[in-house]
Design a protein around this motif. Structure first.
Motif, PDB file in Angstrom:
ATOM      1  N   MET A  26       0.840  -1.206   0.000  1.00 28.65           N
ATOM      2  CA  MET A  26       0.000   0.000   0.000  1.00 28.65           C
ATOM      3  C   MET A  26       0.874   1.255   0.000  1.00 28.65           C
ATOM      4  N   PHE A  27       1.948   1.229   0.758  1.00 30.24           N
ATOM      5  CA  PHE A  27       2.854   2.372   0.795  1.00 30.24           C
ATOM      6  C   PHE A  27       3.478   2.606  -0.579  1.00 30.24           C
ATOM      7  N   GLY A  28       3.979   1.554  -1.195  1.00 25.25           N
ATOM      8  CA  GLY A  28       4.595   1.677  -2.514  1.00 25.25           C
ATOM      9  C   GLY A  28       3.631   2.186  -3.561  1.00 25.25           C
ATOM     10  N   TYR A  29       2.396   1.706  -3.511  1.00 20.68           N
ATOM     11  CA  TYR A  29       1.395   2.167  -4.477  1.00 20.68           C
ATOM     12  C   TYR A  29       1.101   3.658  -4.292  1.00 20.68           C
ATOM     13  N   ASP A  30       0.969   4.089  -3.053  1.00 22.72           N
ATOM     14  CA  ASP A  30       0.705   5.511  -2.783  1.00 22.72           C
ATOM     15  C   ASP A  30       1.849   6.388  -3.270  1.00 22.72           C
ATOM     16  N   VAL A  31       3.073   5.932  -3.077  1.00 22.70           N
ATOM     17  CA  VAL A  31       4.237   6.698  -3.529  1.00 22.70           C
ATOM     18  C   VAL A  31       4.260   6.765  -5.049  1.00 22.70           C
ATOM     19  N   GLY A  32       4.028   5.647  -5.697  1.00 19.89           N
ATOM     20  CA  GLY A  32       4.126   5.592  -7.150  1.00 19.89           C
ATOM     21  C   GLY A  32       2.999   6.266  -7.888  1.00 19.89           C
ATOM     22  N   VAL A  33       1.808   6.219  -7.344  1.00 27.50           N
ATOM     23  CA  VAL A  33       0.655   6.724  -8.085  1.00 27.50           C
ATOM     24  C   VAL A  33       0.642   8.250  -8.138  1.00 27.50           C
ATOM     25  N   SER A  34       1.189   8.921  -7.139  1.00 25.86           N
ATOM     26  CA  SER A  34       1.120  10.384  -7.130  1.00 25.86           C
ATOM     27  C   SER A  34       1.927  10.993  -8.277  1.00 25.86           C
ATOM     28  N   GLY A  35       3.035  10.368  -8.640  1.00 26.87           N
ATOM     29  CA  GLY A  35       3.834  10.890  -9.747  1.00 26.87           C
ATOM     30  C   GLY A  35       3.119  10.807 -11.080  1.00 26.87           C
ATOM     31  N   GLY A  36       2.394   9.724 -11.304  1.00 26.04           N
ATOM     32  CA  GLY A  36       1.676   9.579 -12.564  1.00 26.04           C
ATOM     33  C   GLY A  36       0.426  10.425 -12.634  1.00 26.04           C
ATOM     34  N   VAL A  37      -0.269  10.534 -11.525  1.00 25.93           N
ATOM     35  CA  VAL A  37      -1.525  11.285 -11.503  1.00 25.93           C
ATOM     36  C   VAL A  37      -1.271  12.767 -11.761  1.00 25.93           C
ATOM     37  N   THR A  38      -0.184  13.293 -11.213  1.00 25.58           N
ATOM     38  CA  THR A  38       0.075  14.720 -11.368  1.00 25.58           C
ATOM     39  C   THR A  38       0.454  15.114 -12.783  1.00 25.58           C
ATOM     40  N   SER A  39       0.672  14.157 -13.654  1.00 20.12           N
ATOM     41  CA  SER A  39       0.960  14.486 -15.048  1.00 20.12           C
ATOM     42  C   SER A  39      -0.208  14.157 -15.979  1.00 20.12           C
ATOM     43  N   MET A  40      -1.331  13.712 -15.427  1.00 17.60           N
ATOM     44  CA  MET A  40      -2.509  13.390 -16.245  1.00 17.60           C
ATOM     45  C   MET A  40      -3.366  14.635 -16.450  1.00 17.60           C
ATOM     46  N   ALA A  58       1.915   0.669  -9.371  1.00 19.48           N
ATOM     47  CA  ALA A  58       1.409   2.027  -9.585  1.00 19.48           C
ATOM     48  C   ALA A  58       1.893   2.587 -10.915  1.00 19.48           C
ATOM     49  N   ASN A  59       3.152   2.325 -11.251  1.00 19.61           N
ATOM     50  CA  ASN A  59       3.667   2.811 -12.529  1.00 19.61           C
ATOM     51  C   ASN A  59       3.002   2.111 -13.703  1.00 19.61           C
TER      52      ASN A  59
END
Length: 196
Positions: A38-52, A187-188
């Motif tokens: 869950m921690f890894g997913y939260d870290v990874g998803v924020s980088g992709g979402v902010t570029s959508m 997440a990536n």
């Protein structure tokens, strides 16, 4: 030269006990290590979402207009927004703060209950983020996710160290870090799939 240290004498009093490796121990360790997922997913998803684009249009329209401005060449200038920085950093700040409270909870209530509290924080944070209609809901969701991260990062490695038999303690304890990495990878992959 004499070295400092203590040794336990094996001949007086106690007996050495090596715990058995049972399926329930392995399953318990794997389930506990999913806190890292869950921690890894939260870290990874924020980088992709902010570029959508859709995300930026809804929550950060100023940043969206800057990303489409051909006169701005630097990504730093395009994404320079305090709200966006708060969105990204709120998870980490909340995780740092929650860790201090989680250490008390881990000591007083135990590791399992602390991991359950982390799970509740994760669930409520995901609900807030999924239902977010404005930036405030989004930030509250990220703060709750950060609290889940803080509680999980405090309790899970400790729980894994305590439950694992000594022969395989290192292998079972590394499951937490492995799950963090798998969460980032997942997440990536989600970010890549949704961008396409």
């Amino acid at each position: 030269m004499a070295g400092g240290g203590f040794t336990a004498s094996s001949g007086t009093g106690g007996t050495d006990f090596e715990a058995k490796i049972t399926p329930i121990v392995i399953i318990s360790c794997i389930m506990a290590a999913t806190g890292g997922l869950m921690f890894g997913y939260d870290v990874g998803v924020s980088g992709g979402v902010t570029s959508m684009d859709d995300f930026l249009k809804k929550f950060f329209p100023v940043v969206y207009r800057r990303t489409n401005d051909s006169g701005i060449n630097s990504n730093y200038c395009r994404y320079d927004n305090q709200g966006l920085q708060l969105f990204t950093s709120s998870l980490y700040l909340a995780g740092l703060t929650a860790t201090f409270f989680a250490s008390y909870t881990t000591r007083r209530l135990g590791r399992r209950l602390t991991m359950l509290i982390a799970g509740v924080f994760f669930i409520i944070g995901v609900v807030f983020n999924a239902a977010a209609q404005n930036l405030a809901m989004l930030i509250i969701g990220r703060i709750l996710l950060g609290c889940g991260v803080g509680f999980a990062n405090q309790a899970v490695p400790l729980f894994l160290s305590e439950i694992a038999p000594t022969r395989i303690r290192g292998g079972l304890n590394i499951l937490f870090q492995l799950n963090v990495t798998i969460g980032i990878l997942f997440a990536n992959l989600v970010n890549y799939g949704t961008a396409k």
